[in-house]
Design an enzyme around this catalytic site. Sequence first.
Site, PDB file in Angstrom:
ATOM      1  N   LYS A   1      -3.602  24.391  -2.383  1.00  0.00           N
ATOM      2  CA  LYS A   1      -4.978  24.210  -2.817  1.00  0.00           C
ATOM      3  C   LYS A   1      -5.046  23.321  -4.043  1.00  0.00           C
ATOM      4  O   LYS A   1      -5.629  22.246  -4.010  1.00  0.00           O
ATOM      5  CB  LYS A   1      -5.610  25.573  -3.071  1.00  0.00           C
ATOM      6  CG  LYS A   1      -5.737  26.342  -1.752  1.00  0.00           C
ATOM      7  CD  LYS A   1      -6.211  27.760  -1.911  1.00  0.00           C
ATOM      8  CE  LYS A   1      -6.230  28.473  -0.574  1.00  0.00           C
ATOM      9  NZ  LYS A   1      -7.222  27.976   0.381  1.00  0.00           N
TER      10      LYS A   1
ATOM     11  N   ASP B   1      -3.174  37.072  -7.230  1.00  0.00           N
ATOM     12  CA  ASP B   1      -3.164  35.936  -6.309  1.00  0.00           C
ATOM     13  C   ASP B   1      -3.972  34.825  -6.968  1.00  0.00           C
ATOM     14  O   ASP B   1      -5.195  34.905  -7.072  1.00  0.00           O
ATOM     15  CB  ASP B   1      -3.791  36.375  -4.978  1.00  0.00           C
ATOM     16  CG  ASP B   1      -4.152  35.197  -4.069  1.00  0.00           C
ATOM     17  OD1 ASP B   1      -3.823  34.051  -4.407  1.00  0.00           O
ATOM     18  OD2 ASP B   1      -4.771  35.452  -3.014  1.00  0.00           O
TER      19      ASP B   1
ATOM     20  N   TRP C   1      -9.755  37.517   0.937  1.00  0.00           N
ATOM     21  CA  TRP C   1      -8.326  37.442   0.628  1.00  0.00           C
ATOM     22  C   TRP C   1      -7.807  38.724   0.007  1.00  0.00           C
ATOM     23  O   TRP C   1      -6.673  39.127   0.267  1.00  0.00           O
ATOM     24  CB  TRP C   1      -8.026  36.203  -0.220  1.00  0.00           C
ATOM     25  CG  TRP C   1      -8.446  34.979   0.542  1.00  0.00           C
ATOM     26  CD1 TRP C   1      -9.483  34.149   0.250  1.00  0.00           C
ATOM     27  CD2 TRP C   1      -7.903  34.519   1.796  1.00  0.00           C
ATOM     28  NE1 TRP C   1      -9.600  33.195   1.235  1.00  0.00           N
ATOM     29  CE2 TRP C   1      -8.661  33.396   2.191  1.00  0.00           C
ATOM     30  CE3 TRP C   1      -6.862  34.942   2.620  1.00  0.00           C
ATOM     31  CZ2 TRP C   1      -8.401  32.685   3.366  1.00  0.00           C
ATOM     32  CZ3 TRP C   1      -6.607  34.245   3.794  1.00  0.00           C
ATOM     33  CH2 TRP C   1      -7.365  33.135   4.151  1.00  0.00           C
TER      34      TRP C   1
END
Lengths: 362, 362
Positions: free
Chosen positions: A197, A173, A103
Site C-alpha cells: 500500500k 496492523d 480487516w
Amino acid sequence: MKYDRTYNFSAGPAMMPEEVLEEIRDEMLNYRGTGMCVMEMSHRSKAFLAIYEEAVADLKKLMNIPDNYKILFVQGGGTMEFAMVPMNLMKNGVACYVETGTWSKKAIAEAKKFGEVNVVASSKDKDYTYIPDCSNLDIPENADYVYICENETINGITYQQLPNTKGHVLVSDQSSMFLSRPCNVEDYGLIWAGVQKNVGPAGMAVVIIREDLLREDIGPKAPVYCNYNTHAANDSMYNTPNCWAIYCVGKVFKYLLKNGGVEAMEKKNIEKAAVLYDYLDQSKLFKASAEAGSRSLMNVTFRTGDDEMDAKFVKEAKAAGFDNLKGHRSIGGLRASIYNAMPKEGVEALVAFMKKFEAENE
Amino acid sequence: MKYDRTYNFSAGPAMMPEEVLEEIRDEMLNYRGTGMCVMEMSHRSKAFLAIYEEAVADLKKLMNIPDNYKILFVQGGGTMEFAMVPMNLMKNGVACYVETGTWSKKAIAEAKKFGEVNVVASSKDKDYTYIPDCSNLDIPENADYVYICENETINGITYQQLPNTKGHVLVSDQSSMFLSRPCNVEDYGLIWAGVQKNVGPAGMAVVIIREDLLREDIGPKAPVYCNYNTHAANDSMYNTPNCWAIYCVGKVFKYLLKNGGVEAMEKKNIEKAAVLYDYLDQSKLFKASAEAGSRSLMNVTFRTGDDEMDAKFVKEAKAAGFDNLKGHRSIGGLRASIYNAMPKEGVEALVAFMKKFEAENE
C-alpha cells in the site's frame, strides 16, 4: 507527470515514487556491475545480502526502531499475519481485539481458531465510520495482547491515539499507514504491515517484533513458516524470501530518508488530506464517510449518496486520468487512497475535477 | 552477451531470459498505456486481471494441464508447501515419502506434524547421490499420497521415471525442474514449484492441483492462507497475491511458448547437460557427484575431491565471469545450475574454462 502516468488512487497495490521506478528500470539488466538483475541473484550472494542489510538498517533509521526489536520480511500478506499473530503471541490463549471494520474482523475470525478472543471495543453500531473510545478497555489480566488495525483501508478511519492497553502488549496492523507518519515503536509489541500500500509491491509483509515475544516452540502443529522465530533467527532467510520486494522497499526507504523521513511525510500527508477533506466538507454533492475525529490521512472515503452518480463519477474521473476511485466492493461509495507516493498536485487536480463534476451535476 | 551480463550458475534465484528482462524494463514506468507500473496496479484492475488470466492460460497450454486441475499462485515458498501439502491432503492422516536429499527430508519433517509418515524409499545409504528404485514401494492401503522431490537441487539428482504409486495420489515438488521438460500432469494429484529457479523471481510457488483433492474444511486450526481451497475458490486472489511474480512468470511462459515450449527446452537442456557431463566423465580433475542414471539436467554437481582446489576453482571462475559455482553449503563441492535461461554458450564457455583450469592444475 513524465511518462504519461496516471494519478492512481488505488487502495493497494498503489503508486510508487517515480524516481524509484526509474532506478529499478535502469538496474534491470545489470545491477551495479554484478552482471545480473536482482531477480536473478542468489539470496545468499554478497550483492543481495547488502541489499537486505541496507533495507533493514534504513527502516530502523526511518522508524527509530530500538535494538530489542527484530525486523522480518514475511510472505503471505495480511491473511497470513492474521493467523501468525495469535499462533505466535497467544501464550495464555487469550487476546483482545478492537473491531473497526473488515480487516480487524478478518483478524478476529482467524484468531478465534487459536484461543479466546475478547472484542473489547467496536464501531459496528455506525458501520465502522469511527474509531471507538479505547481509553478504558476491559482487558482480562491474562490477555496476551491487544490488537488493532490502526488504519482501516476500506472505511478510511484511523486512530488519533493508541488504546490504553493497561500494560498489555499492543499489536498493530499498520498496512495502509506504514511510514506515513512517525510512530513510537516502543509503544508496540508487534507492528506488521503489508508493503503493497504505502511502500512497495505486493507479496510481502514487514513485521517488527519485540524480541521477548519470539518463541522457539509455538506448538506441535504450527508450520515452520508460521513461526516468527523461524524468520527472526535466520534474518528472514530461512527460505528464499521475496527478494524483489526487499529490493524495492529498500529503495523506497532510501527515498523517504532522502526526503525528510516520516516527519516530512506526515506533514505532506496532512496537507494532501486537507485539500480533499476541506473540499468534501463544503461540497453539496460529495460527503465524507468517516467521522471527523477518525478520518484517515491515507484512505479518504466519500459518496454522493446515489450509487448511479458514484458510478458516473468513477467513470468520468477515469477518463480524465484519475484511476481507482471506486470504493471497496463490500461497501460501495468512493475512495481516494493518497499514500506517500501520491503527489499533492494529484490531489489538487482531483479536487479541481470534483468541483467541475459537481458543477455539471447540480 | 549484451549488458555485460554474467553467466550465473546459481541454484536459485537464477537466470531469466534476457529479452524478458528487457520487456519488463521497458514497461516499468507505464505498462502498455495504463499509466502505471505493474507493481502499482490494483490486483482487481482489468489490466492486472488480464495479466493473471494470460499467465494461467499460457501455463495450461505449456504443460497441457487438464481442465480438472486448478493452477494456484501461493506465497511462502517451499517451506510453506511442505506444510500445506499434508495439511490439505492428509485426509486419513497417512502419507508416503521418498527420501532423496535435503528437500524431501524437510518435507518429511514438516509432514510428521500432521500425521503418519512412511518413508518408503531412500538413497541415504549413498548420501543421496541417486534416486532409489520406486517400482514396488510398500504403500499402506490408506495412504493419502506418495510424495517425491522430483529434482533434488542440492545433490543434483532427478527421477528418470515416476514411482509406481499403485493407484495412490502422486505429489511432486518440481521446483528446480519446473518447465524444463514435458510432464504428463495427469500422472500427478499435485505438482508444486517455487518459481525462483527455472521461471521467475522468488516469492511465489505455482501449485497445480486436481480439483477433487481440494477440501473446504482442513481442520479447525488451519490458517485460512494454508488451505489450497482458499486460493482455488478465489483464483489466487483471496488476498493480494505476489502480482509482480505473476507478471514475470507470465512473460517467461510466453517466452517458452514462442521458443518451442517444454519440448524444445528438454532438447536444449539435454544438450546443455551433455556438454558438462561428457567433460566431467573424462576429466581427471573433476568428478560428477551423482550416479549416471539419476543425474539432473538442471543442477550438475561435481567436485575435485580437494576442498581447497574446489575453492580455488570457484574463485577463479568468478573472476572469469562464471558466478555461483559453489556447491550448497550443506554438502560442499561444486555445482552448476543450468536452468532453461542458461544459454548453451554459457555451458560451453564454462567447460572451456574448466579445461583450462584442469590443465593449469594437473
